[in-house]
Each structure stands twice: as structure tokens, then as C-alpha cells.
Scaffold this motif. Structure first.
Motif, PDB file in Angstrom:
ATOM      1  N   ASN A 108       0.852  -1.206   0.000  1.00  0.00           N
ATOM      2  CA  ASN A 108       0.000   0.000   0.000  1.00  0.00           C
ATOM      3  C   ASN A 108       0.880   1.245   0.000  1.00  0.00           C
ATOM      4  O   ASN A 108       0.633   2.207  -0.733  1.00  0.00           O
ATOM      5  N   GLU A 135      -2.331  11.145  -5.952  1.00  0.00           N
ATOM      6  CA  GLU A 135      -2.656  10.921  -4.549  1.00  0.00           C
ATOM      7  C   GLU A 135      -1.608  11.575  -3.657  1.00  0.00           C
ATOM      8  O   GLU A 135      -1.926  12.272  -2.691  1.00  0.00           O
ATOM      9  N   SER A 173      -0.706   8.711   6.332  1.00  0.00           N
ATOM     10  CA  SER A 173      -1.991   8.533   5.660  1.00  0.00           C
ATOM     11  C   SER A 173      -2.281   7.049   5.455  1.00  0.00           C
ATOM     12  O   SER A 173      -3.418   6.617   5.470  1.00  0.00           O
ATOM     13  N   GLU A 221      -3.573   5.869   8.685  1.00  0.00           N
ATOM     14  CA  GLU A 221      -4.945   6.323   8.848  1.00  0.00           C
ATOM     15  C   GLU A 221      -5.925   5.368   8.176  1.00  0.00           C
ATOM     16  O   GLU A 221      -6.995   5.083   8.711  1.00  0.00           O
ATOM     17  N   GLN A 222      -5.502   4.904   7.002  1.00  0.00           N
ATOM     18  CA  GLN A 222      -6.384   3.980   6.277  1.00  0.00           C
ATOM     19  C   GLN A 222      -6.584   2.689   7.050  1.00  0.00           C
ATOM     20  O   GLN A 222      -7.639   2.075   6.992  1.00  0.00           O
ATOM     21  N   GLU A 223      -5.520   2.245   7.713  1.00  0.00           N
ATOM     22  CA  GLU A 223      -5.668   1.030   8.525  1.00  0.00           C
ATOM     23  C   GLU A 223      -6.442   1.419   9.761  1.00  0.00           C
ATOM     24  O   GLU A 223      -5.927   2.073  10.648  1.00  0.00           O
ATOM     25  N   LYS A 224      -7.663   0.988   9.832  1.00  0.00           N
ATOM     26  CA  LYS A 224      -8.600   1.537  10.826  1.00  0.00           C
ATOM     27  C   LYS A 224      -8.108   1.352  12.263  1.00  0.00           C
ATOM     28  O   LYS A 224      -8.371   2.137  13.140  1.00  0.00           O
TER      29      LYS A 224
END
Ligand code: HEM
Lengths: 391, 667
Positions: free
Chosen positions: B456, B466, B542, B545-548
Motif C-alpha cells: 500500500n 494521490e 496517511s 490512517e487507512q488502517e482503521k
């Protein structure tokens, strides 16, 4: 004429069935039977055969060479004591750290240490006796050599048992790793020498022969303390074969014979040199005659050659079963052939040219270099199928 | 050189008058012991060469080691295949001939010698034997004399001379048999070995009837010239058969290629098993096989193992090795340049080759092997903790990636993360040639012990749009921050990331050396490096952040360490070859057993010869041929006792004295 004939036969038959020999035979048979009773359930038909063969061999050997009986009694007593002590400790291998006898005397590792010390002391004793011209000292040295051999054998017996105690799956007769065969080598060479010592009634060559035994002890100690090679390891599949049990000992009788020949050769060369320099040297009086050393060299090489032939043939038969071919020109095999060819040439030259003495002694010494390479060098420098003991 | 006087002399029974004249020189030479010894020594030296010089390797290897000139010379001399070289076979052949001639010349004489008592010699002749005593007995009785010798183990023969009586004794004549046995056995062993050699194949190759296959192609593409029929006299070859597969052919290595041997039976492999000791060492290799042949009513079912082959007729089937039998693999192919983490899923198998189209060209993915276990010595701590000496690193795949020019890199990728200094890494090895050791890439595993976070993160770095968005959002703007400075900062960071994206961390270095005056380079470099780090950290945040489940207010030590490890991995990526990462997702192992099958008609011949050799050697060394003569002279009533052994050993004199004493005690 008839009466005379029968007395001669009687003396002959008396020799065949002396009481001592009969007791010996009975004890060996009883021992073999006991072993079969205790362990027969894990032995296959070949191993039964090997047991019977060993018993017969031991009976004959004891008759042929009585001192073996005394040695066997001592080894058996000590080994059984060790086994019994293990049993008292629930057959836990850790008993070798706790039980007094095991810890200090007859656990396999302690026994090997005793063996090593005794062999080295014996070497020193032989030389000291030779230099000081003390019969008493060489006699002690000889006793030390006997004791060392006894401890070596006890160590092997106990190690055999210990391998099963650690893990029944690991169990094997200790003739499979380089460490184990080195012990076998030291013990066999010593015993073979001791036989000739009795036979030709001189102890003056002891130091020379024990020198090579001491060298193997030195290797063994390095191998133990530097490489931890004494740890009991399970067998790789290729070594799990009844062939191993006969192939390896036969090989080491061969190596033992060649080593003794080489050391006698060394003694020969030295003696001859001193003789040329100072024919009245007292050293010469202590040493056996050049002729008898030359003869001993021949006899030990002949013995070594005979057993080495057996070992090589057995090795080929084993290879046929394990690798699918009786001869693959694998480095170990090839070097066995080289050793064999070398001594075949030695025997022929002696016979056809009648060469005796120094050239043959030097050749026997070179033979030892070749033999050592076959024994050790191949494992160190050349890779092949025989990768049982890499350094 | 100082020799003892030659005490023993060899009887070389040969009568020149019987030998045809033209053979008078040649035969003695062939049968001479000098030649025999020279041949023995030559064989030994050749054997040494064969073990010191690695045999039958690839030519390239030799050229690297010896240079082209010596490689050529050695090759001409046959030193890379000593045991198959013509001169080696020639030496063997000469040994065979020499031994045969030797036996032919000496054998009959020795046979005669075995039966000969030499009882008819003159008294004078007896007196010239090596050991003699003469004395006057009280009376001479033939029967007593005979019985004394018999008691000593001698066979006897009586001869009445003109001037008296001779009783000749002989024992240990098997010694002579020993000579015949040993030397005939050498001939037999050589014949057995020749029966099992590939001499016949060599002959067929010379006549153009046979040619080794050197390509690796499917069976049906192999030329007829490389096939051998079941009638082939002897062979030894190997075949790998996967579980639940069968085979009725065998591959024989031959020169630089191989031959295919058709078998008169079929082998089905039901199962192959390896068992391990608790140390991780293999304990046993076993295959359940079924052998079926047209002339068998019922197929033979057997489990074979190392040291436990299956014998069928004159064939033997051995467990000799194992390999992968085409395990099914599910791979995830990650592009290291893609702006999105969407790996390609590929279902394939070991031994297959896949084509991978990428923007920078088409690559061939050659899947060479799968290993279920990789057992290595355990670390000190693990040893202390678990008591185990070995550690299993789990499955690996081994593959090659070949570019359009045909150049290939070899890879070894582990499926599961491996612990290193308390952290978990996915380890991937790469090398340009088999001669090199692998160099490893360590990709840190995420908190789920997966590769997801890393790819990722990598995808995000690769994603220009992005990245820009994130940087813009992340850098504080507005109050206290000038618009201009803000824009410059965004531009710097995105440009640095672009450099990293295109050329890795080296890209920054390159840029600075090219665009910045020498004296400022170091300062600028330091600044850029720290700014790159800021940019990457921003991206990393970031990702987190995506990984909850990650707390980004307070970065855990694990996550900090992960970032450092990821940067190290990133910096090594440019050296990893084509921008691909092959991940093993799942597999179904299929094993293949390696069987060795032999037809060896010479084996029993060799064994017979060997048995003869052993018996013969013992006869030679441990049976001594001894002769004793009791020659009574009627004239002066004396008894001459004479003795002679074939080999004059020190104990002979002593033994002679014993016989003399025995005789004197009775006569
Ligand atoms: C690989 C080949 C050969 C081997 C392994 C071999 C082995 C032996 C051995 C072990 C001995 C016994 C030596 C002793 O008693 O000390 C011997 C003796 C002998 N060998 Fe060979 N030999 C070979 C080839 C030959 C050849 C080619 C000849 C031909 C000249 C030959 C002629 C003899 C003779 C004449 C004896 C003496 C027999 C006696 O009088 O006891 N050998 N050989």
C-alpha cells in the motif's frame, strides 16, 4: 606306535577344550543370549546374524589370544555397571551428571576422557621406558594402553546405550560419525599393537605406535571441545543399515594395520640411522632387530590389506543397496581403491623385487599419508555421497 | 638402498622351450610383476585425479577455474571424465591382460606345486635346503616318521631311494590356491565391471546409432537416436515421478546430455513421504510404488526406502532422491511501479513458465522449485527457549525472471515472515548466477504479519496524484505561512517524491550532484534527505490512517520501527531486478520421488569375484605352504631333516626346530 599317537592327540585335544576356554565360550554365549533376550525385539534377521557371528568371533578370538578374555571381562563388568546405574536413575540420560560412577568414570564421555588420558600417558611411558631403558616403565605403559583400550570400549558400549536413552529413535551402534570412528580407530590400533607386542615380546615399539593413537586422541579432543562433535546425533537414512555394523569395523582394522606398519616403518628408519652412526648405541639393544621390524611391517600390512579388502567389498555391497550401484567413483570409494592399490603394489614389490628394509619402511610411511587422506582428507576436501562426517 | 638378502625366491615355473619363440619377449613382459605394479600405480594416480578434479561439470565452470587453454588441454586428456576416458579403460584392459597372462603363466606351475612333494630328489639336494639338520636316530621306522609328520599337519609321501628312504611332507598348499583365487578374481571383477560399463553404448555412438539428447524437451520431442530399448544389456539411470503419476522410462546421464531408457514395466507412485527427527534432520525417505508388467498376474506393491530397494527380475529399484512434482502455486504478482496495490493473481505450478507483460517489456517467469521446509540451525535464544536445535523457516519458491534478451535473475522467496532481531520480515533472495550467494531483501511485515501495508505504501509513493493531494493537505497553510513558501514546500516535497519514485533514493543524490554547485552539495543533500523523510512520513501517516485499527495520535514503537525498515527495503528495491515482486499466496504441495533403477548383470559376477578375492587373500597371507623331508640314508644310518617354506619368515626357523624336536623325540 598307537599309544604314542594317542598321547599326541590328547595334548592336541586338551588344547582345544581347556577349562578356561570352555568357561569363556559359555560366558560369551550367555552374554549374547542375554543381549538377544533384552534387545532381540528391535533386531532384524541380519542383526541376529551379526550377533551370532560376533559371539563366534569373540569365542575364537579369546581362544587365539587369551588376553582378550581378561579385557572382555573388565569391559563387560564396567559396561554393565554403567547400564545398571542408568537403570537405577530411571534410564534418564541426565544421570550422567548425577550418578557418581557415571559422572566421573564410565558415562561414555567420561570413559572417553579416561581413554584419552591413558593413551597419552601410555605413549609417554613407552618412550620414557625406552630412553631410560626401564623394563618396569614400559610394562606400566603397556598396562596403561590396555586400560585405555578398556575404557574406550566401555565408552562405546555405554554410548550405544545412551543413544537409545536420549531418544529411542536416535539409537545406533557408535560407528557412524567421524567422532565415533576415531575412537574405534584408537582402540583397535592399540589392541592390534598390543597383540604384536605380546607376540614378538618387545615393548620398545609401543611409543611409536601409541604416537599415532595419541594423535588421534588429540584430534578427538579438538573435535569434542571445539566442534561439539561428541553430541549423539540421529542417523541419516543412508546410514541406517546393517552393513554399517560390519563395514566400518572391518575398515578400521585395515586402517589400524596400515598405521601400525607406518609407525614400525618410522621406528625402522630411525633405528637404521642410529645403527649407521653408532653401531654400539644402547638404543639399538633396546629395539628389536631390523629384520623383525621389517617382518612386522609386512604382517601388519598383510592383515590391514586383508581386512581392507573385506571392508571395500562390503562397502560396495552396501552402496549397491543404498545408492543403487556397487561402484560410483564417489571420492571415498575411489580413495579406498587408491589405498588398496597402493598396498597391493607394496606387497608385490616386496615379493617380486625382494625389496626389504628402508624403502619399504618409507613407502609404508607414505602409505599412511594416503590412508589418512582417505580417512579424513576426503571428508574435509572432497564432497560426495559419503558425507557422514564433515569437518 | 640397503636391502636384506633376498631370502625368498619366487618359483616362476616357465619353460621357455614350450613357449613359441615370438612370444618369448612379449608374454613375459605382459605377465611381469613390474608391469602389474606400474599399472596399479597408474590406476591409483588416475583415481586421484578423478577425485581432486570435479568430474562431469559444466564447461563454463572449468573455464572459470582453469582458463580456456588448460580447459582445452584437460578436456583433450579426458581429465574431466577420467573414469570414462579411453586411456583409463586402456589401463584397466592392460591390467586385465597382464593378470590373465600372469595367471596363465604361473597358474599351472603353482597347481603342480600344490601336489608336488619333491620326494624324488637326491640326498644331496635335501642337504642344500634352507633348513637342515642331520643326526643318527636309534632306528628308522617309516610309519613312525610318517605319523610324526601327520601329527604336525603334513600330508606325506614315501619314496624308496637307492640309498635309503625319503618321506616328504607338505602342508598349506592352499596358499597356492590363494594366488590363483586372488588373481583370477581380479579378472572376474574386471569382466563384471565391463559388463556393467557403457562400452556397448560407446560403440553404438561411434557407429552413429546413438546420440545423447542435450536439450530439455518433452519426451515425445526426443529423437529416436536418444532412445534405448528394454533389451539394453545393462543400465543405471534415474527418473522423478510425481505422486499419483507413473513412468515407464528412465533417464541415463550420458556425456553432456542424457539417453532415455524404455523399461519393460511401469512404476506408479502412490505416495512419497519424508519423516523427520525432532532435530529437523530427515529420518526416512519412503515411496509407495506399484510395479506392473504385462507378464505379471498381479502388480507388485511395495514401499521402498533408502537401503530397502525393490528387486524385480534382474532390475533393482532404489529410493535415491526426491524433488518437487509440480506443486500447485497461487502467486500474487506485485508491480513495484504501480500506483495502486492491485497484485495480479496467478494460478500456476512448479516447472511451468509464465509470460508477464509489463510496461517495460515482457518477462518470463520460470518456476523452478518449491520447498515445503527450510530447516536451519536455531538461534541461541530460540534454543534456550524451546530446546530445539533447528528452526523451520517454512515454504519457499525458487524461480527465475528472464528478460527479452534471455538474461535471467534467480529468486528465492519465503512465504512466511521470518523473525530477525525481534522483528518479522518477508525475505526474498536474488542472485545473478548460481555461483553467487543470494542477496536478500528484507520487507517488514505489518501488524497482521502480512505484506499489505508495504505494498500500500509503495503504491502510494508511486501514485503521483494521490501523493500530491496528501502533501498539500498535510502541510499547514494560511496563518503564519506564506502562500509562496507553502507552494514551494509542496513543490519540493512532490518533486523529491518523484525522484524517489523514478530512481529511488539515489535519484536525489544524482539530482544534487548534477544541479547544485560543489560547495553547497552536502548541505543541500542533508536538507533534501530530511525533507524526503518528512514527505515519506506524511505518506506513511496517511497509510496508517487507512488502517482503521491504528492510533495515529501516538505512533507505536512497532510502527516507528516498521517505517525505518520499510525505508531500508525501499532503498534496496532498485537493486532487486525487474520491478516485480512475486508473493506465494497459497499452494498445494505435490512431491515427486527420485528413483534409481538399475539392470546390472555384472553385479553378481563382481560379487562372485569379490568373494573369491577375499578367500584368496586369506589363503595367501594366512596359509603358509611348508615342506619337510625326512631323508634316511641306509648307508651311514643318518637321518637328514630338511625344510623349506615358500615364504621365508622369521618364525620358519623356529617352526622347523619344533618339527626336528618332534621327530627326534620319536626316532
Ligand atoms: C589388481 C591386481 C592385483 C592384485 C590386487 C594382486 C594382489 C596380490 C596379493 C595380495 C598378493 C600376495 C602378496 C603376499 O603374499 O605378500 C599377490 C601375489 C602375487 N601376485 Fe598379484 N595381484 C595383482 C596382479 C598381479 C599381476 C598382474 C601379476 C602378474 C605378474 C601378479 C603376480 C603375483 C605373484 C606371482 C604373486 C606371488 C604369489 C606367491 O608366490 O605367493 N599379480 N598378488
Amino acid at each position: 606306535m598307537n599309544t604314542m599317537n594317542s598321547t599326541v592327540e590328547m595334548t592336541a585335544s586338551k588344547k582345544l577344550f581347556s577349562i578356561k576356554d570352555s568357561i569363556w565360550a559359555l560366558l560369551v554365549i550367555a552374554g549374547a543370549f542375554y543381549a538377544w533376550q533384552s534387545f532381540g525385539h528391535i533386531m532384524d534377521a541380519y542383526e541376529d546374524g551379526i550377533l551370532v557371528g560376533s559371539a563366534i568371533g569373540l569365542i575364537l578370538l579369546g581362544r587365539f589370544w587369551p588376553s582378550i578374555k581378561t579385557l572382555s571381562y573388565a569391559v563387560a563388568t564396567l559396561s554393565l555397571l554403567a547400564l545398571w546405574t542408568y537403570t537405577q536413575h530411571n534410564n534418564q540420560i541426565s544421570a550422567n551428571e548425577q550418578a557418581f560412577f557415571l559422572k566421573f568414570l564410565i558415562s561414555s564421555q567420561s570413559a572417553f576422557m579416561w581413554m584419552s588420558a591413558l593413551f597419552v600417558l601410555s605413549t609417554i611411558g613407552y618412550f620414557a621406558g625406552l630412553i631410560a631403558k626401564s623394563d618396569f616403565t614400559t610394562k606400566i605403559a603397556s598396562i596403561l594402553a590396555w586400560s585405555g583400550a578398556a575404557f574406550g570400549l566401555v565408552g562405546m558400549m555405554v554410548r550405544w546405550r545412551e543413544s537409545y536413552l536420549i531418544n529411542p529413535e536416535y539409537g545406533h551402534i557408535p560407528v557412524s560419525s567421524l567422532y565415533e570412528v576415531f575412537i574405534l580407530f584408537a582402540v583397535l590400533t592399540t589392541l592390534m599393537y598390543l597383540y604384536y607386542e605380546q607376540k614378538i615380546r618387545t615393548r620398545s615399539m609401543g611409543g611409536f605406535v601409541m604416537l599415532i593413537v595419541s594423535a588421534s586422541v588429540a584430534f578427538l579432543l579438538w573435535y569434542t571441545f571445539d566442534r561439539g562433535a561428541h553430541e549423539i546425533q540421529p542417523l541419516v537414512p543412508a546410514l541406517k543399515s546393517y552393513w554399517m555394523k560390519i563395514h566400518v569395523p572391518a575398515n578400521f582394522i585395515g586402517y589400524g594395520g596400515f598405521s601400525i606398519a607406518a609407525m614400525v616403518g618410522l621406528a625402522y628408519v630411525l633405528t637404521e640411522k642410529i645403527q649407521l652412526k653408532n653401531p654400539n648405541s644402547s638404543f639399538l639393544r633396546a629395539m628389536p632387530s631390523l629384520e623383525s621390524m621389517d617382518d612386522l611391517m609386512y604382517k601388519t600390512i598383510a592383515l590391514g590389506f586383508a581386512f581392507f579388502t573385506i571392508a571395500t567389498v562390503l562397502g560396495a555391497m552396501w552402496a549397491a543397496e543404498a545408492w543403487g550401484g556397487y561402484w560410483s567413483w564417489d571420492p571415498k570409494e575411489t580413495w579406498a581403491l587408491i589405498v588398496w592399490l597402493n598396498y597391493a603394489a607394496w606387497l608385490h614389490i616386496r615379493m617380486s623385487k625382494g625389496w626389504r628394509g628402508r624403502p619399504m619402511a618409507l613407502w609404508a610411511l607414505i602409505g599412511l599419508v594416503v590412508t589418512t587422506f582417505a580417512f579424513l582428507g576426503v571428508n574435509m576436501f572432497l564432497s560426495g555421497l559419503h558425507s557422514y562426517g564433515e569437518l | 638402498m640397503k636391502n636384506f638378502p633376498i631370502m625368498s625366491h619366487l618359483p616362476h615355473p616357465q619353460s621357455p622351450s614350450q613357449t613359441p619363440k615370438k612370444h618369448a619377449v612379449f608374454m613375459p613382459f605382459l605377465g611381469s610383476m613390474n608391469l602389474a605394479v606400474s599399472l596399479l600405480v597408474m590406476l591409483a594416480i588416475a583415481s586421484v585425479i578423478g577425485t581432486v578434479l570435479k568430474q562431469n561439470e559444466l564447461f563454463q565452470g572449468y573455464i572459470i577455474k582453469f582458463g580456456p587453454f588448460w580447459t582445452q588441454v584437460f578436456n583433450e586428456l579426458g581429465l574431466f571424465n577420467v573414469y570414462g576416458a579411453a586411456w583409463f579403460i586402456l589401463v584397466l584392459l592392460f591390467l586385465l591382460i597382464s593378470t590373465s597372462v600372469c595367471v596363465y603363466r604361473n597358474g599351472p606351475g603353482f597347481m603342480k606345486d600344490m601336489k608336488q612333494f619333491s620326494e624324488k630328489l637326491s640326498l644331496h639336494a635335501y642337504q642344500r635346503q634352507p633348513h637342515v639338520t642331520t643326526y643318527t636316530p636309534q632306528q628308522f621306522d617309516i610309519e613312525i616318521a610318517q605319523s610324526v609328520l601327520k601329527d604336525q599337519g603334513y600330508k606325506t609321501k614315501v619314496h624308496h631311494r637307492d640309498d635309503g628312504i625319503t618321506i616328504a611332507g607338505l602342508k598349506g598348499s592352499w596358499n597356492r590356491l590363494g594366488y590363483i583365487f586372488t588373481h583370477v578374481s581380479i579378472i572376474i571383477i574386471c569382466i563384471g565391471a565391463l559388463m556393467d560399463s557403457n562400452l556397448l553404448l560407446k560403440y553404438r555412438e561411434l557407429t552413429g546409432d546413438l546420440e545423447a539428447e542435450t536439450r530439455s524437451v518433452p519426451l515425445d520431442k526426443i529423437e529416436q537416436k536418444s532412445w534405448l530399448g528394454p533389451e539394453n544389456f545393462s543400465f543405471r539411470g534415474t527418473v522423478n515421478i510425481a505422486e499419483n503419476q507413473q513412468s515407464d522410462v528412465l533417464f541415463l546421464p550420458y556425456e553432456q546430455g542424457f539417453l532415455v531408457q524404455k523399461l519393460p514395466f511401469t512404476i506408479d507412485v502412490k505416495d512419497f513421504r519424508i519423516q523427520y527427527y525432532d532435530t529437523g534432520m530427515p529420518k526416512s525417505f519412503e515411496s509407495d510404488i506399484i510395479l506392473s508388467a504385462p507378464d505379471l498376474d498381479k502388480p507388485i506393491e511395495k514401499t521402498i526406502a533408502v537401503n530397502h530397494p525393490l528387486f524385480y527380475k534382474n532390475y533393482a529399484i532404489y529410493q535415491s532422491s526426491f524433488s518437487d512434482g509440480g506443486s500447485l502455486l497461487k502467486l500474487k504478482i506485485h508491480s513495484l511501479k504501480a500506483p495502486e496495490n492491485k497484485p495480479l493473481i496467478l494460478d500456476t505450478a512448479v516447472d511451468k513458465t509464465e509470460s508477464l507483460k509489463t510496461p517495460i517489456g515482457t518477462f518470463k517467469l520460470e518456476l523452478s522449485d518449491f520447498k515445503m521446509h527450510n530447516i536451519v540451525p536455531a538461534s541461541e535464544e530460540e534454543r534456550a527457549l524451546t530446546g530445539k536445535k533447528m528452526h523451520n523457516n517454512g515454504p519457499t519458491i525458487i524461480f527465475k525472471v528472464r528478460n527479452e534478451q534471455g538474461q535471467a535473475l534467480e529468486y528465492e522467496n519465503y512465504m512466511m515472515p521470518i523473525e530477525q532481531e525481534g522483528r518479522q520480515f518477508f525475505i526474498a533472495g536474488m542472485r545473478a548466477s548460481q555461483a553467487e550467494p543470494y542477496r536478500y531483501l528484507f520487507i517488514p511485515a505489518d501488524s497482521n504479519r502480512q505484506l499489505d501495508r508495504f505494498f500500500n505504501f509503495l503504491a502510494l509513493i508511486n501514485n503521483r496524484i494521490e501523493t500530491k493531494k496528501i502533501i498539500e493537505n498535510a502541510i499547514p497553510s494560511g496563518i503564519g505561512f506564506e502562500q509562496n513558501a507553502y507552494r514551494m514546500q509542496v513543490r519540493l516535497l512532490t518533486q523529491l517524491l518523484a525522484l524517489v519514485r523514478q530512481k529511488g533514493f539515489n535519484g536525489i543524490n544524482e539530482f544534487v550532484t548534477q544541479n547544485v554547485p560543489q560547495q553547497d552539495q552536502q548541505k543541500v543533500m542533508e536538507y533534501y534527505t530530511s525533507q524526503t523523510s518528512v514527505a515519506l512520513q506524511t505518506l506513511y501517516l496517511s497509510i496508517l490512517e487507512q488502517e482503521k485499527d491504528q492510533n495515529i495520535q501516538e505512533i507505536s514503537n512497532f510502527n516507528k520501527q516498521w517505517f525505518d525498515d520499510a525505508i531500508t527495503a525501499l532503498s534496496n528495491l532498485p537493486d532487486y531486478g525487474p520491478p516485480l515482486f512475486i508473493q506465494l499466496d497459497s499452494f498445494k504441495q505435490i512431491e515427486a520421488t527420485g528413483l534409481q533403477i538399475t539392470k546390472s548383470p555384472g553385479k553378481d559376477v563382481v560379487y562372485f569375484g569379490s568373494a573369491l578375492l577375499i578367500i584368496g587373500v586369506f589363503f595367501l597371507f594366512y596359509v603358509r605352504q611348508k615342506r619337510i623331508w625326512l631323508a634316511y640314508s641306509a648307508e651311514d644310518q643318518t637321518l637328514t631333516i630338511a625344510g623349506k617354506d615358500t615364504k621365508e619368515l622369521p618364525e620358519v626357523a623356529q617352526e622347523f626346530q619344533q618339527v626336528v624336536q618332534a621327530v627326534q623325540s620319536k626316532l
